[in-house]
Design a protein around this motif. Structure first.
Motif, PDB file in Angstrom:
ATOM      1  N   ASN A  76       1.995   0.323  -0.510  1.00 15.08           N
ATOM      2  CA  ASN A  76       0.824   0.857  -1.192  1.00 15.08           C
ATOM      3  C   ASN A  76      -0.080   1.657  -0.256  1.00 15.08           C
ATOM      4  O   ASN A  76      -1.220   1.281   0.020  1.00 15.08           O
ATOM      5  N   GLU A  77       0.449   2.773   0.255  1.00 19.35           N
ATOM      6  CA  GLU A  77      -0.338   3.658   1.125  1.00 19.35           C
ATOM      7  C   GLU A  77      -0.214   5.076   0.597  1.00 19.35           C
ATOM      8  O   GLU A  77       0.800   5.437  -0.005  1.00 19.35           O
ATOM      9  N   LYS A  78      -1.234   5.867   0.857  1.00 19.64           N
ATOM     10  CA  LYS A  78      -1.276   7.234   0.329  1.00 19.64           C
ATOM     11  C   LYS A  78       0.005   8.006   0.666  1.00 19.64           C
ATOM     12  O   LYS A  78       0.441   8.036   1.809  1.00 19.64           O
ATOM     13  N   GLN A 112     -10.104  11.996  -8.797  1.00 21.33           N
ATOM     14  CA  GLN A 112      -9.058  11.065  -8.364  1.00 21.33           C
ATOM     15  C   GLN A 112      -9.688   9.974  -7.500  1.00 21.33           C
ATOM     16  O   GLN A 112     -10.633  10.227  -6.773  1.00 21.33           O
ATOM     17  N   ARG A 113      -9.144   8.773  -7.612  1.00 20.30           N
ATOM     18  CA  ARG A 113      -9.682   7.655  -6.846  1.00 20.30           C
ATOM     19  C   ARG A 113      -8.566   6.780  -6.315  1.00 20.30           C
ATOM     20  O   ARG A 113      -7.450   6.822  -6.810  1.00 20.30           O
ATOM     21  N   ASP A 114      -8.918   5.941  -5.356  1.00 20.95           N
ATOM     22  CA  ASP A 114      -8.022   4.863  -4.946  1.00 20.95           C
ATOM     23  C   ASP A 114      -8.599   3.558  -5.479  1.00 20.95           C
ATOM     24  O   ASP A 114      -9.773   3.271  -5.261  1.00 20.95           O
ATOM     25  N   SER A 134      -7.317  -0.692  -6.416  1.00 25.09           N
ATOM     26  CA  SER A 134      -6.224  -1.649  -6.584  1.00 25.09           C
ATOM     27  C   SER A 134      -6.754  -3.039  -6.867  1.00 25.09           C
ATOM     28  O   SER A 134      -6.001  -3.987  -6.961  1.00 25.09           O
ATOM     29  N   LYS A 181      -4.223   0.846 -13.170  1.00 28.71           N
ATOM     30  CA  LYS A 181      -4.573   1.194 -11.785  1.00 28.71           C
ATOM     31  C   LYS A 181      -4.261   2.644 -11.465  1.00 28.71           C
ATOM     32  O   LYS A 181      -4.311   3.044 -10.311  1.00 28.71           O
ATOM     33  N   ASN A 203      -4.506   6.903 -11.783  1.00 28.26           N
ATOM     34  CA  ASN A 203      -5.452   7.978 -12.064  1.00 28.26           C
ATOM     35  C   ASN A 203      -5.032   8.735 -13.320  1.00 28.26           C
ATOM     36  O   ASN A 203      -3.841   8.855 -13.628  1.00 28.26           O
TER      37      ASN A 203
END
Lengths: 315, 315
Positions: A122-124, A221-223, A225, A233, A235
């Motif tokens: 779960n990383e960009k 856009q957002r992060d 979790s 969860k 966008n």
């Protein structure tokens, strides 16, 4: 792109392969909300959520050549199960890219349908990287979880059936918004099949990109979790956002406590299992009573796939 | 006392006040059992269990004089809710004697229907003592939870509807047995409305009075309170036992682990809430696969009233 005919064709194309899920009413929730509520129960849908509608409409719209190497997607859960099930039904190979921290019960369900699962951290950027590699190696056709016309057409069937089966003209429909496929489909279905019925989107405060985007009239856009509503969860998709701006009345955020209370209330009172993402519509109605007072209100219960081991119920 | 006509009249007398609950099927459970299962969902019944059927048939059969001072009963939960609801519907005062350790959610439900609740200590003779006092003080009519002809007639409607709605001739029906009202009603309904359909009773090993009584052909009373299936903590009634000896094929005991696994499997797979007592039928089918292999098997899901706070789900 989004004509009434396309929505009707999507429903005709898929309805022999899916359940026409029931619409439930509840004297208890009518009292609690001071409204007349109509619960559309997609928790009873094949694979436990509405997602199979968009998948099947998409897969049945592909040419033989387009699907000759199978289909692939990324998803935190319900879309993955639906793709795996739909592909198995049509005898296609399926490849699913899932976060490593996805619910074990959802991973198991995907594997039960014989799909091949790949994991990403779960990383960009990780999800896209793994997805690209899978597509390159398999030659599979990518099926987007929410931001595609055929998906939106498929998801519109939920509201279309609710409108047909409620037995009364609905004043309004409340739909959860994550990526926005069912939100867009619902907004279109209301506009075409029940003009005058308004549509509200509901989402967790902890995943409020749709709320912010709607307010600012640009896609933000957002992060996130941290919300328990794992299906939301995501966008908001670009085309779903444009449909939202045109056809949705407002976006209503709800807290995590409101989500879990609404979910448990549905378990207790309706005696049906819904997942947290499916509870945001009811939570929004109970939080904004004056908005819905006296209104015939459709609520989309979008899914029922839940991992009970994640819940400490001792209170 | 138990004619076909009486069963039919009970159904006609009550059906406008109750739900005709759905019959569900499940590809998953058919595979798991190697049988064809038909789940009759009384968890969706008014008050969350089948008990309202017997109550309403009883209350509607009483003369004005018999019910002029209201009605009273003892119950650990579902019968109490049903009596309270039925009495409110017919505008009668209701008095309910409950164990002090009854599920808080069940006590609250009884009070929501405006019944007056009295508590007894879980010690021998206490229940009867409190009950007698309540009857003496109020002049209310006692309504037995399971061992009365009008109750048995009412409960028979569950199997009658299942037989009518399954869409196929059932080979067998599996019914939980506690006090035995729905067991007796089911056995009678099968005999009258589907001759040749066998009936099995299922009960917790920790409350196996029906099993022992059936084996020894005499009514054996026991003390038990450790089973999670709180609706089945009752000893079998005399008249239900006689009907059982005549019409039931066998009694199948199940373990506590089998009960909770079956209950959670129903939550996960059917997406419906059932209580532990309602899971014993499925548990018995899954434990005795050779007995049900290839058989069209009706399973009575008797109720869905559950106190989630009692369950530690973290595994």
């Amino acid at each position: 792109m989004y004509t009434k005919t396309e929505l009707m064709e999507a429903h005709l194309r898929t309805q022999h392969l899916i359940h026409r899920t029931p619409v439930l009413t509840s004297a208890y929730f009518n009292r609690a909300s001071s409204a007349s509520l109509y619960f559309k129960c997609e928790n009873f849908q094949k694979t436990g959520s509405f997602k199979i509608r968009g998948i099947l409409n998409t897969l049945l719209s592909l040419s033989d050549e387009e699907k000759q190497n199978g289909v692939a997607t990324f998803s935190s859960g319900n879309h993955a199960q639906a793709l795996a099930y739909g592909a198995k039904l049509l005898d296609l190979p399926a490849y699913v890219v899932m976060p490593e921290d996805a619910s074990p019960i959802k991973i198991r369900a995907v594997k039960e349908y014989e799909a091949c699962v790949f994991y990403f951290k779960n990383e960009k950027g990780q999800r896209e990287a793994v997805m690209e590699q899978v597509l390159a190696e398999t030659g599979a056709r990518f099926v987007h979880p929410f931001d595609a016309a055929s998906t939106i057409h498929g998801q519109s069937g939920v509201a279309k059936e609710l409108i047909e089966d409620a037995g009364t003209k609905l004043d309004t429909i409340v739909v959860p918004v994550g990526g926005g496929g069912i939100m867009a489909g619902t907004a279109l279905a209301a506009a075409y099949f029940s003009p005058g019925t308004t549509v509200f989107a509901a989402e967790p405060e902890l995943a409020d990109d749709a709320f912010c985007s709607f307010r600012e009239k640009r896609l933000i856009q957002r992060d996130f979790s941290r919300t328990q509503a794992d299906g939301l969860k995501t966008n908001l998709g670009e085309r779903n956002f444009r449909i939202m701006l045109e056809l949705v009345n407002d976006v209503l955020p709800v807290s995590e406590a409101e989500i879990s209370e609404s979910m448990l209330a549905v378990w207790h009172r309706l005696k049906i299992m819904i997942e947290p993402s499916a509870a945001v519509g009811l939570a929004a109605v109970l939080r904004n009573k004056s908005l819905f007072e006296g209104k015939k209100t459709g609520i989309l219960l979008t899914g029922g796939n839940i991992d009970l081991s994640a819940f400490p119920f001792k209170r």
